[in-house]
Design a protein around this motif. Structure first.
Motif, PDB file in Angstrom:
ATOM      1  N   VAL A  56       0.843  -1.189   0.000  1.00 44.54           N
ATOM      2  CA  VAL A  56       0.000   0.000   0.000  1.00 44.54           C
ATOM      3  C   VAL A  56       0.885   1.247   0.000  1.00 44.54           C
ATOM      4  N   TYR A  57       0.676   2.090  -1.010  1.00 40.32           N
ATOM      5  CA  TYR A  57       1.381   3.374  -1.125  1.00 40.32           C
ATOM      6  C   TYR A  57       0.374   4.477  -0.818  1.00 40.32           C
ATOM      7  N   VAL A  58       0.644   5.292   0.197  1.00 40.71           N
ATOM      8  CA  VAL A  58      -0.255   6.377   0.567  1.00 40.71           C
ATOM      9  C   VAL A  58       0.153   7.629  -0.200  1.00 40.71           C
ATOM     10  N   ASP A  59      -0.825   8.266  -0.857  1.00 41.66           N
ATOM     11  CA  ASP A  59      -0.551   9.476  -1.633  1.00 41.66           C
ATOM     12  C   ASP A  59       0.168  10.508  -0.768  1.00 41.66           C
ATOM     13  N   GLY A  60       1.216  11.104  -1.326  1.00 42.47           N
ATOM     14  CA  GLY A  60       1.965  12.141  -0.630  1.00 42.47           C
ATOM     15  C   GLY A  60       3.132  11.629   0.191  1.00 42.47           C
ATOM     16  N   TYR A  61       3.357  10.316   0.225  1.00 38.40           N
ATOM     17  CA  TYR A  61       4.450   9.727   0.993  1.00 38.40           C
ATOM     18  C   TYR A  61       5.275   8.804   0.099  1.00 38.40           C
ATOM     19  N   ASP A  62       6.574   8.730   0.376  1.00 40.96           N
ATOM     20  CA  ASP A  62       7.452   7.842  -0.375  1.00 40.96           C
ATOM     21  C   ASP A  62       7.410   6.411   0.167  1.00 40.96           C
ATOM     22  N   GLU A  63       7.029   6.274   1.433  1.00 36.23           N
ATOM     23  CA  GLU A  63       7.035   4.963   2.080  1.00 36.23           C
ATOM     24  C   GLU A  63       5.799   4.150   1.703  1.00 36.23           C
ATOM     25  N   SER A  64       5.883   2.848   1.929  1.00 33.60           N
ATOM     26  CA  SER A  64       4.743   1.967   1.729  1.00 33.60           C
ATOM     27  C   SER A  64       4.707   0.986   2.893  1.00 33.60           C
ATOM     28  N   PHE A  65       3.618   0.221   2.982  1.00 31.77           N
ATOM     29  CA  PHE A  65       3.533  -0.844   3.974  1.00 31.77           C
ATOM     30  C   PHE A  65       2.775  -1.996   3.341  1.00 31.77           C
ATOM     31  N   GLU A  66       2.935  -3.176   3.927  1.00 34.37           N
ATOM     32  CA  GLU A  66       2.283  -4.367   3.379  1.00 34.37           C
ATOM     33  C   GLU A  66       1.215  -4.883   4.332  1.00 34.37           C
ATOM     34  N   ILE A  67       0.144  -5.393   3.720  1.00 32.49           N
ATOM     35  CA  ILE A  67      -0.879  -6.110   4.459  1.00 32.49           C
ATOM     36  C   ILE A  67      -1.066  -7.455   3.763  1.00 32.49           C
ATOM     37  N   GLY A  68      -1.508  -8.440   4.531  1.00 32.91           N
ATOM     38  CA  GLY A  68      -1.656  -9.762   3.937  1.00 32.91           C
ATOM     39  C   GLY A  68      -2.624 -10.641   4.701  1.00 32.91           C
ATOM     40  N   ALA A  69      -2.705 -11.886   4.276  1.00 30.47           N
ATOM     41  CA  ALA A  69      -3.613 -12.861   4.863  1.00 30.47           C
ATOM     42  C   ALA A  69      -3.495 -12.865   6.382  1.00 30.47           C
ATOM     43  N   GLY A  70      -4.652 -12.823   7.049  1.00 28.93           N
ATOM     44  CA  GLY A  70      -4.686 -12.837   8.510  1.00 28.93           C
ATOM     45  C   GLY A  70      -4.686 -11.462   9.143  1.00 28.93           C
ATOM     46  N   ASP A  71      -4.580 -10.404   8.340  1.00 27.28           N
ATOM     47  CA  ASP A  71      -4.549  -9.041   8.887  1.00 27.28           C
ATOM     48  C   ASP A  71      -5.954  -8.448   8.957  1.00 27.28           C
ATOM     49  N   LEU A  72      -6.265  -7.812  10.091  1.00 25.94           N
ATOM     50  CA  LEU A  72      -7.472  -7.020  10.275  1.00 25.94           C
ATOM     51  C   LEU A  72      -7.016  -5.573  10.177  1.00 25.94           C
ATOM     52  N   VAL A  73      -7.535  -4.840   9.187  1.00 29.19           N
ATOM     53  CA  VAL A  73      -7.007  -3.515   8.867  1.00 29.19           C
ATOM     54  C   VAL A  73      -8.135  -2.497   8.830  1.00 29.19           C
ATOM     55  N   VAL A  74      -7.877  -1.296   9.384  1.00 31.52           N
ATOM     56  CA  VAL A  74      -8.835  -0.199   9.330  1.00 31.52           C
ATOM     57  C   VAL A  74      -8.182   0.971   8.594  1.00 31.52           C
ATOM     58  N   PHE A  75      -8.808   1.364   7.477  1.00 32.59           N
ATOM     59  CA  PHE A  75      -8.354   2.528   6.706  1.00 32.59           C
ATOM     60  C   PHE A  75      -9.314   3.685   6.970  1.00 32.59           C
ATOM     61  N   PRO A  76      -8.780   4.892   7.239  1.00 30.58           N
ATOM     62  CA  PRO A  76      -9.650   6.028   7.525  1.00 30.58           C
ATOM     63  C   PRO A  76     -10.311   6.597   6.272  1.00 30.58           C
ATOM     64  N   LYS A  77     -11.489   7.165   6.467  1.00 26.31           N
ATOM     65  CA  LYS A  77     -12.218   7.843   5.396  1.00 26.31           C
ATOM     66  C   LYS A  77     -11.350   8.957   4.820  1.00 26.31           C
ATOM     67  N   GLY A  78     -11.344   9.076   3.491  1.00 28.12           N
ATOM     68  CA  GLY A  78     -10.617  10.140   2.814  1.00 28.12           C
ATOM     69  C   GLY A  78      -9.198   9.787   2.404  1.00 28.12           C
ATOM     70  N   MET A  79      -8.676   8.664   2.884  1.00 24.25           N
ATOM     71  CA  MET A  79      -7.313   8.288   2.532  1.00 24.25           C
ATOM     72  C   MET A  79      -7.235   7.891   1.065  1.00 24.25           C
ATOM     73  N   LYS A  80      -6.203   8.387   0.384  1.00 21.59           N
ATOM     74  CA  LYS A  80      -5.958   8.028  -1.011  1.00 21.59           C
ATOM     75  C   LYS A  80      -4.693   7.192  -1.068  1.00 21.59           C
ATOM     76  N   VAL A  81      -4.801   6.053  -1.744  1.00 18.88           N
ATOM     77  CA  VAL A  81      -3.690   5.108  -1.794  1.00 18.88           C
ATOM     78  C   VAL A  81      -3.564   4.538  -3.202  1.00 18.88           C
ATOM     79  N   THR A  82      -2.463   3.844  -3.422  1.00 23.04           N
ATOM     80  CA  THR A  82      -2.328   2.969  -4.580  1.00 23.04           C
ATOM     81  C   THR A  82      -2.123   1.578  -4.028  1.00 23.04           C
ATOM     82  N   TRP A  83      -2.964   0.655  -4.488  1.00 22.38           N
ATOM     83  CA  TRP A  83      -2.853  -0.748  -4.092  1.00 22.38           C
ATOM     84  C   TRP A  83      -2.018  -1.466  -5.133  1.00 22.38           C
ATOM     85  N   ASP A  84      -0.972  -2.133  -4.668  1.00 25.37           N
ATOM     86  CA  ASP A  84      -0.154  -2.987  -5.534  1.00 25.37           C
ATOM     87  C   ASP A  84      -0.375  -4.413  -5.026  1.00 25.37           C
TER      88      ASP A  84
END
Length: 97
Positions: A56-84
Motif C-alpha cells: 500500500v502506497y499512501v498518496d503524498g508519501y514515499d514509504e509503503s507498507f504491506e498487508i496480507g492474509a490474517g490481517d485485520l485492517v482499518v483505513f480512515p475515510k478520505g485516505m488516497k492510496v495505490t494498491w499494488d
C-alpha cells in the motif's frame, strides 16, 4: 511503524473471538488478482484479509507498507492510496455508515 503516521490500524492474526465479535464472517467479500490501481476510501473501511498480499502506497508519501492474509485492517475515510496487489486478494470488508 509506518502505518501509525498514516492512521491505518493493523492487527495481525486477531483471535477468532474478535472476528466473531465484529461479525467479520458475515461481511461482504471482495477479491482481485495481481494488479496495481489507485483507490480512495470514501468511508472508514475495516477489512479482514483471508488471502493475498498488498503493498500500500499512501498518496503524498514515499514509504509503503504491506498487508496480507490474517490481517485485520482499518483505513480512515478520505485516505488516497495505490494498491499494488502482489498476490491475489480475498477479503471481508465493512464500510462505516
Amino acid at each position: 511503524m509506518a502505518t501509525e503516521k498514516f492512521e491505518v490500524k493493523i492487527q495481525k492474526n486477531p483471535p477468532e473471538s474478535k472476528l466473531t465479535e465484529l461479525g467479520v464472517r458475515t461481511w461482504p467479500k471482495w477479491g482481485c488478482g495481481p494488479s496495481k490501481f489507485p483507490w480512495e476510501f470514501t468511508a472508514t473501511e475495516t477489512m479482514f484479509l483471508l488471502d493475498g498480499k498488498v503493498k500500500v502506497y499512501v498518496d503524498g508519501y514515499d514509504e509503503s507498507f504491506e498487508i496480507g492474509a490474517g490481517d485485520l485492517v482499518v483505513f480512515p475515510k478520505g485516505m488516497k492510496v495505490t494498491w499494488d496487489v502482489t498476490k491475489a486478494v480475498n477479503k471481508h470488508y465493512s464500510l462505516e455508515k
